[in-house]
Structure formats: structure tokens, C-alpha cells
Design a protein around this motif. Structure first.
Motif, PDB file in Angstrom:
ATOM      1  N   GLU A  46       0.830  -1.205   0.000  1.00  0.00           N
ATOM      2  CA  GLU A  46       0.000   0.000   0.000  1.00  0.00           C
ATOM      3  C   GLU A  46       0.864   1.254   0.000  1.00  0.00           C
ATOM      4  O   GLU A  46       0.548   2.254  -0.654  1.00  0.00           O
ATOM      5  CB  GLU A  46      -0.930  -0.001   1.210  1.00  0.00           C
ATOM      6  N   PHE A  47       1.948   1.210   0.734  1.00  0.00           N
ATOM      7  CA  PHE A  47       2.868   2.353   0.779  1.00  0.00           C
ATOM      8  C   PHE A  47       3.431   2.656  -0.612  1.00  0.00           C
ATOM      9  O   PHE A  47       3.459   3.818  -1.041  1.00  0.00           O
ATOM     10  CB  PHE A  47       3.998   2.056   1.766  1.00  0.00           C
ATOM     11  N   LEU A  48       3.867   1.616  -1.325  1.00  0.00           N
ATOM     12  CA  LEU A  48       4.432   1.820  -2.659  1.00  0.00           C
ATOM     13  C   LEU A  48       3.388   2.337  -3.647  1.00  0.00           C
ATOM     14  O   LEU A  48       3.656   3.246  -4.434  1.00  0.00           O
ATOM     15  CB  LEU A  48       5.044   0.510  -3.165  1.00  0.00           C
ATOM     16  N   ASN A  49       2.185   1.759  -3.605  1.00  0.00           N
ATOM     17  CA  ASN A  49       1.133   2.210  -4.522  1.00  0.00           C
ATOM     18  C   ASN A  49       0.766   3.664  -4.266  1.00  0.00           C
ATOM     19  O   ASN A  49       0.607   4.460  -5.204  1.00  0.00           O
ATOM     20  CB  ASN A  49      -0.106   1.323  -4.377  1.00  0.00           C
ATOM     21  N   SER A  50       0.648   4.029  -2.993  1.00  0.00           N
ATOM     22  CA  SER A  50       0.315   5.416  -2.649  1.00  0.00           C
ATOM     23  C   SER A  50       1.426   6.366  -3.076  1.00  0.00           C
ATOM     24  O   SER A  50       1.166   7.462  -3.603  1.00  0.00           O
ATOM     25  CB  SER A  50       0.077   5.519  -1.144  1.00  0.00           C
ATOM     26  N   LEU A  51       2.671   5.932  -2.880  1.00  0.00           N
ATOM     27  CA  LEU A  51       3.799   6.780  -3.241  1.00  0.00           C
ATOM     28  C   LEU A  51       3.876   6.994  -4.746  1.00  0.00           C
ATOM     29  O   LEU A  51       4.117   8.117  -5.226  1.00  0.00           O
ATOM     30  CB  LEU A  51       5.090   6.132  -2.730  1.00  0.00           C
ATOM     31  N   LEU A  52       3.657   5.933  -5.521  1.00  0.00           N
ATOM     32  CA  LEU A  52       3.723   6.061  -6.975  1.00  0.00           C
ATOM     33  C   LEU A  52       2.552   6.870  -7.528  1.00  0.00           C
ATOM     34  O   LEU A  52       2.711   7.585  -8.529  1.00  0.00           O
ATOM     35  CB  LEU A  52       3.773   4.667  -7.615  1.00  0.00           C
ATOM     36  N   GLU A  53       1.402   6.755  -6.895  1.00  0.00           N
ATOM     37  CA  GLU A  53       0.271   7.604  -7.308  1.00  0.00           C
ATOM     38  C   GLU A  53       0.591   9.076  -7.076  1.00  0.00           C
ATOM     39  O   GLU A  53       0.280   9.937  -7.906  1.00  0.00           O
ATOM     40  CB  GLU A  53      -0.985   7.205  -6.532  1.00  0.00           C
TER      41      GLU A  53
END
Length: 422
Positions: free
Chosen positions: A281-288
Motif C-alpha cells: 500500500e505504501f508503494l502504490n500510494s507513493l507512486l500515485e
């Protein structure tokens, strides 16, 4: 063993002295056995065995003491050396005094004192060993002489002198080598500490400048927001202009939100240490978030790891550090960047691959230094990679940059994860 004490140089030396004393006790027992079996000398065996037992008992107490967290002082280490000197003196007194070939073993505690202790202790040790040697010149229990065994005794005496020399040489060399390694390790640690202090000073200076810049940027961003809003209302029928102005307003809004959240997240990090998120979730939020910042950049993301994913500390430092690395890769890339992430129970491993020209030799050596950059002043000031590297290392991770064989460069990031409590 003795992990808690291994960081102290004197504690390390006491551990080595403990090991040397064990070797000495074993050597004494072996010597007693050989002399008793081969020569059958009539010497005070009982008294000598008692001395060895007392020495072994004191060494056992030293072993127990090594598990305590008390710091080892110079005086304590000196007292430990005196134990060996007095034990050796007692054994020599009962076995021929100064005529004993092992009299040269007095040099061992003196050498150790000279290598580890201040000069005052060394001179006191020199005085004590000279005094003991002098006393043993006149006061000792002589070895019994048997003319029939005189040749054997003489040969053993010569062999004993040789053995004492070999033991002294090996032990002195071993101890001095270990001391040299300890000194080099200490110098290395001091160099790292100085480098860390310098880096912290640079970060504090940058933080001060950033706080001032954040304060000063608030007003022009508000002005730009008002003007772009008026322009958006004025040119309603120009679709291309409306699309561009919408992107510009999104960027202004993002800048204002970043400035607003900066102090709030910093305060939360001081109080709580930041929130926790599953690493996927952290990676997806960061890339968004990054996609909003750099909408023109094309990228692909591949991730893998066990589910449910372990958690990572989600704070401003971690997010901003990775965003800086992504921006650097985007600036170097010509078409597209590739992002690969995988994790286990302990670490997140992130690879950011660009298809640019790669790193120059100078950039490979100096990447991560403050204000070093191959960009123009309009493109950047060379602090993004420095801050990212410093923050990630402070959190227990690492950043490595290297060129790929075909084209482009790869940035490898390792970040520790929060291990679940079973």
C-alpha cells in the motif's frame, strides 16, 4: 560471546587476557606432567598445584566478570596483570627461581601493559617485574640435582629456554597484532563518526534553509493560485488552455499541500515516529503521488513479496527520499523508467532503472555528496540524492547506484521493515 563489552577496547583486552591465561594454565599443567613423568623431580608439587588452582579460580571469576556491564578501567586491567605476575613469581620460587628457564615470561605482562595502559602503569609494572626477578635471584627453592640425570636436566633446561622464547614471541606477536587491529577499527569508527557529524551539520543547515524557503513560498503560491483561477474563468472555450491551466493548478495545489503537511508530518514523526502501512500500500500510494507530480513521465512497476505484506514506517522522510530518487531517474531517462520492488519479512528492496546515458566516473565516486550534481542550476542543486542517501542510511537502509551493462543506470534501495510480533 561478551557482546555487550566488545565495543570497549579495554574490555576486548581483558577478554584476550582471559584467553591467554587459559592457555598459560593449560601449558603449566602440561609442563608439570612432562617434568613429573620424565625427570621425577622432588619439588613442592602441592604448593605449585595450589598456585595453579588459585589462578584458575581467579580466571573463572574474570570470566563471570566479563558478563557484567561494568566498564573495565585501567586500574582493573593492571590488577589483572599483577595476578599473572604474582602467580608466575610463586611458581618460579618453588621451581628454581632465577635459574628456571621460564623466567623470561616476565616480559609478557610488561609488554601487554606497555601496549594497552598509560605510561605510568607501564613503569610501575616494569618496577614490579624487576623487583620480583631480583628477589628470585637470592630467594627461591633450588631444584634438586642428581648427577646421573644432570645431562637430561641440562637438555631440558635448554629446551625450556627455547619453549619460553617461542611462547613469549608468539603471544607478544598475537597480542600486538590484535591491538593494531583494535586501533585501526577505532580509527575507522572515529572517521565514520566525524563523517556522520559533518553530514548531520549539512542536513541541519539544509533543514534551516528549507524551513525559510517554505515560509517564503506560501505567498507566491497563493498569488499563482488566484491568477490561474482567474485565467481558467476567462478562457473557458479554449480546451487546450484549460487542460494546461488545470495541470498548473494541480501542481500549485500539490505544492501548497506539501508545505502544509510538512510541519504536520514532522510533528507527528517526533511524537509517534510516523504511521505504519503495509509495504504494498505504501508503494502504490507513493507512486500515485509521484504520478501527479511528474505526469509526463512514463514508468512501469513490478512488485512481488509475501502477503499479507509486512509494514513500513510511513513518514515524510521515507516518502521524500524515494521521491527524490524517482525524480533523479526521471531526469536521466529518455523514454521510460522501470521500477521493481520485492520484499521479505525484514527488508524492502527497490530498484529504479532508467534508460539514460548512465553515470560518469566522477558521478559514480561522488554520488550522494552534498551539492554535487551533473545537472544545470535550472535542473537541480544536487541535494536530492544527498538527503535521500542520508535519510535512508539513518533509518538503517542503504542506497547504491551503478551503471547497467547495456544502457542506463540502476538505483538500488534497501529499507528495513517492521517485523510482525508473533
Amino acid at each position: 560471546m561478551f557482546n555487550d563489552l566488545s565495543k570497549s577496547p579495554l574490555s576486548k583486552n581483558l577478554q584476550r587476557l582471559f584467553m591467554l591465561r587459559n592457555i598459560a594454565i593449560l601449558a603449566q599443567c602440561l609442563t608439570f606432567s612432562l617434568v613429573y613423568i620424565i625427570i621425577d623431580l622432588d619439588i613442592p608439587w602441592t604448593e605449585m598445584i595450589i598456585v595453579v588452582i588459585l589462578l584458575a579460580t581467579l580466571n573463572l571469576l574474570t570470566w563471570i566478570r566479563l558478563y557484567r556491564k561494568w566498564p573495565v578501567s585501567h586500574l582493573e586491567f593492571f590488577a589483572q596483570l599483577l595476578i599473572d605476575v604474582f602467580a608466575l613469581s610463586a611458581l618460579l620460587y618453588f621451581s628454581g627461581g632465577s635459574t628456571n628457564p621460564f623466567i623470561s615470561l616476565y616480559l609478557l605482562p610488561l609488554t601487554i601493559a606497555a601496549a594497552t595502559l598509560p605510561w605510568r602503569y607501564t613503569w610501575v609494572m616494569a618496577t614490579i617485574t624487576i623487583g620480583c626477578y631480583t628477589i628470585l635471584l637470592f630467594n627461591y627453592i633450588p631444584l634438586p640435582h642428581d648427577h646421573s640425570k644432570h645431562l637430561i636436566e641440562f637438555n631440558l633446561h635448554v629446551s625450556g629456554m627455547w619453549l619460553a622464547f617461542v611462547l613469549s614471541t608468539v603471544i607478544i606477536a598475537w597480542f600486538v597484532v590484535k591491538m593494531s587491529i583494535s586501533i585501526r577499527d577505532r580509527d575507522h569508527d572515529l572517521a565514520l563518526a566525524r563523517e556522520q557529524v559533518l553530514r548531520n551539520e549539512q542536513i541541519i543547515a539544509l533543514g534551516t534553509l528549507a524551513a525559510g524557503a517554505a515560509h517564503e513560498l506560501g505567498t507566491p503560491l497563493s498569488t499563482m493560485a488566484v491568477i490561474t483561477g482567474e485565467l481558467q474563468k476567462e478562457y473557458v472555450h479554449d480546451s487546450e488552455f484549460q487542460n494546461n491551466i488545470r495541470i498548473l493548478r494541480d501542481q500549485i495545489t500539490h505544492c501548497k499541500e506539501t508545505l502544509t503537511q510538512l510541519l504536520a508530518k514532522a510533528g507527528q514523526a517526533r511524537i509517534e515516529g510516523g504511521s505504519q502501512l503495509p509495504v504494498n500500500e505504501f508503494l502504490n500510494s507513493l507512486l500515485e503521488k509521484w504520478e501527479l507530480i511528474r505526469p509526463a513521465v512514463k514508468f512501469s512497476h513490478q512488485s512481488k513479496g509475501p502477503l499479507p505484506a509486512p509494514k513500513i514506517m510511513d513518514n515524510q522522510l521515507v516518502s521524500q527520499s524515494i521521491l527524490n530518487l524517482l525524480n533523479n531517474a526521471a531526469d536521466a531517462s529518455s523514454k521510460q523508467i522501470e521500477i521493481k520492488s520485492h520484499w521479505d519479512e525484514k527488508n524492502l528492496h527497490l530498484e529504479i532503472i532508467d534508460d539514460g546515458d548512465g553515470l560518469s566516473d566522477e558521478a559514480t565516486q561522488r554520488a550522494g555528496e552534498a551539492f554535487f550534481t551533473t545537472k544545470t542550476p535550472e535542473q537541480g542543486f544536487g541535494i536530492g540524492l544527498f538527503l535521500a542517501n542520508a535519510n535512508i542510511e539513518r533509518l538503517g537502509g542503504s542506497v547504491h547506484l551503478f551503471n547497467l551493462e547495456n544502457r542506463g543506470a540502476c538505483t538500488q534501495v534497501t529499507l528495513p521493515l517492521i517485523e510482525s510480533k508473533s
